[in-house]
Enzyme design. Structure first.
Site, PDB file in Angstrom:
ATOM      1  N   HIS A 147       0.849  -1.190   0.000  1.00 40.51           N
ATOM      2  CA  HIS A 147       0.000   0.000   0.000  1.00 40.51           C
ATOM      3  C   HIS A 147       0.883   1.238   0.000  1.00 40.51           C
ATOM      4  O   HIS A 147       2.014   1.216   0.518  1.00 40.51           O
ATOM      5  CB  HIS A 147      -0.885   0.019   1.243  1.00 40.51           C
ATOM      6  CG  HIS A 147      -1.907  -1.068   1.280  1.00 40.51           C
ATOM      7  ND1 HIS A 147      -2.971  -1.057   2.149  1.00 40.51           N
ATOM      8  CD2 HIS A 147      -2.040  -2.213   0.556  1.00 40.51           C
ATOM      9  CE1 HIS A 147      -3.713  -2.128   1.965  1.00 40.51           C
ATOM     10  NE2 HIS A 147      -3.151  -2.854   1.005  1.00 40.51           N
ATOM     11  N   GLU A 155       0.875   3.904   1.765  1.00 39.42           N
ATOM     12  CA  GLU A 155       1.335   4.330   3.092  1.00 39.42           C
ATOM     13  C   GLU A 155       2.519   3.494   3.568  1.00 39.42           C
ATOM     14  O   GLU A 155       3.504   4.039   4.075  1.00 39.42           O
ATOM     15  CB  GLU A 155       0.207   4.195   4.129  1.00 39.42           C
ATOM     16  CG  GLU A 155      -1.014   5.013   3.828  1.00 39.42           C
ATOM     17  CD  GLU A 155      -2.112   4.239   3.130  1.00 39.42           C
ATOM     18  OE1 GLU A 155      -3.288   4.420   3.494  1.00 39.42           O
ATOM     19  OE2 GLU A 155      -1.802   3.441   2.220  1.00 39.42           O
ATOM     20  N   CYS A 162      -6.328   1.903   5.821  1.00 44.05           N
ATOM     21  CA  CYS A 162      -6.935   0.650   6.258  1.00 44.05           C
ATOM     22  C   CYS A 162      -6.294   0.237   7.596  1.00 44.05           C
ATOM     23  O   CYS A 162      -5.387   0.908   8.098  1.00 44.05           O
ATOM     24  CB  CYS A 162      -6.723  -0.426   5.199  1.00 44.05           C
ATOM     25  SG  CYS A 162      -4.998  -0.952   5.029  1.00 44.05           S
ATOM     26  N   CYS A 174      -2.455  -0.302   7.376  1.00 44.75           N
ATOM     27  CA  CYS A 174      -1.702   0.949   7.313  1.00 44.75           C
ATOM     28  C   CYS A 174      -1.807   1.735   8.620  1.00 44.75           C
ATOM     29  O   CYS A 174      -0.831   2.362   9.052  1.00 44.75           O
ATOM     30  CB  CYS A 174      -2.175   1.782   6.132  1.00 44.75           C
ATOM     31  SG  CYS A 174      -1.802   0.983   4.547  1.00 44.75           S
TER      32      CYS A 174
END
Length: 144
Positions: free
Chosen positions: A48, A50, A78, A81
């Site tokens: 992801h 992040e 999410c 993260c």
């Protein structure tokens, strides 16, 4: 946030869900890392934006944590993260679009409000929400 949007747009151009993230050190005004989603490219469900930005910023600093640093991201983080944000000890997060289905900051588990959360950053939401939402809607509309 403009750098995060540029990273999200680049992710979309690669066929990735358009999410971009930037880690900034406000004390020096320096950008430590910029990343977009790469889950498809790297065959990695944890790639992801992040996480990639946090990893790169930690490598840049030569430290496993980023106290005093801020994260700008185009979509509500999410749970995965949010945990990384907490473990990295980021000072603040600024995010764009809300994610009622997958978000874990203001939706779902509300990670930072849990008693088991070791560090909760300050959270500023809705930054560029319209732009981020449009980018995501356009991406998924093209895929249908």
């Amino acid at each position: 946030m403009d750098l995060a949007f540029a990273a999200a747009e680049a992710a979309a151009a690669r066929g990735e869900v358009p999410v971009g993230a930037v880690v900034v050190d406000p004390a020096t005004g320096s950008v430590l890392a910029v990343a977009g989603n790469r889950t498809e490219e790297l065959f990695d469900p944890s790639a992801h934006a992040e996480l990639l930005a946090i990893r790169a910023a930690c490598a840049e600093r030569g430290q496993p944590r980023l106290p005093g640093c801020d994260l700008y991201v185009t979509l509500e983080p999410c749970a995965l993260c949010a945990a990384a944000i907490s473990f990295a000890r980021l000072r603040r997060i600024y995010y764009g679009a809300y994610d009622p289905k997958g978000g874990a900051v203001d939706h779902g588990p509300r990670f930072f409000t849990q008693p088991t959360c070791h560090h909760a950053p300050e959270v500023y939401s809705g930054i560029g929400e319209t732009r981020s939402g449009a980018l995501l809607r356009d991406f998924f509309r093209q895929r249908r």
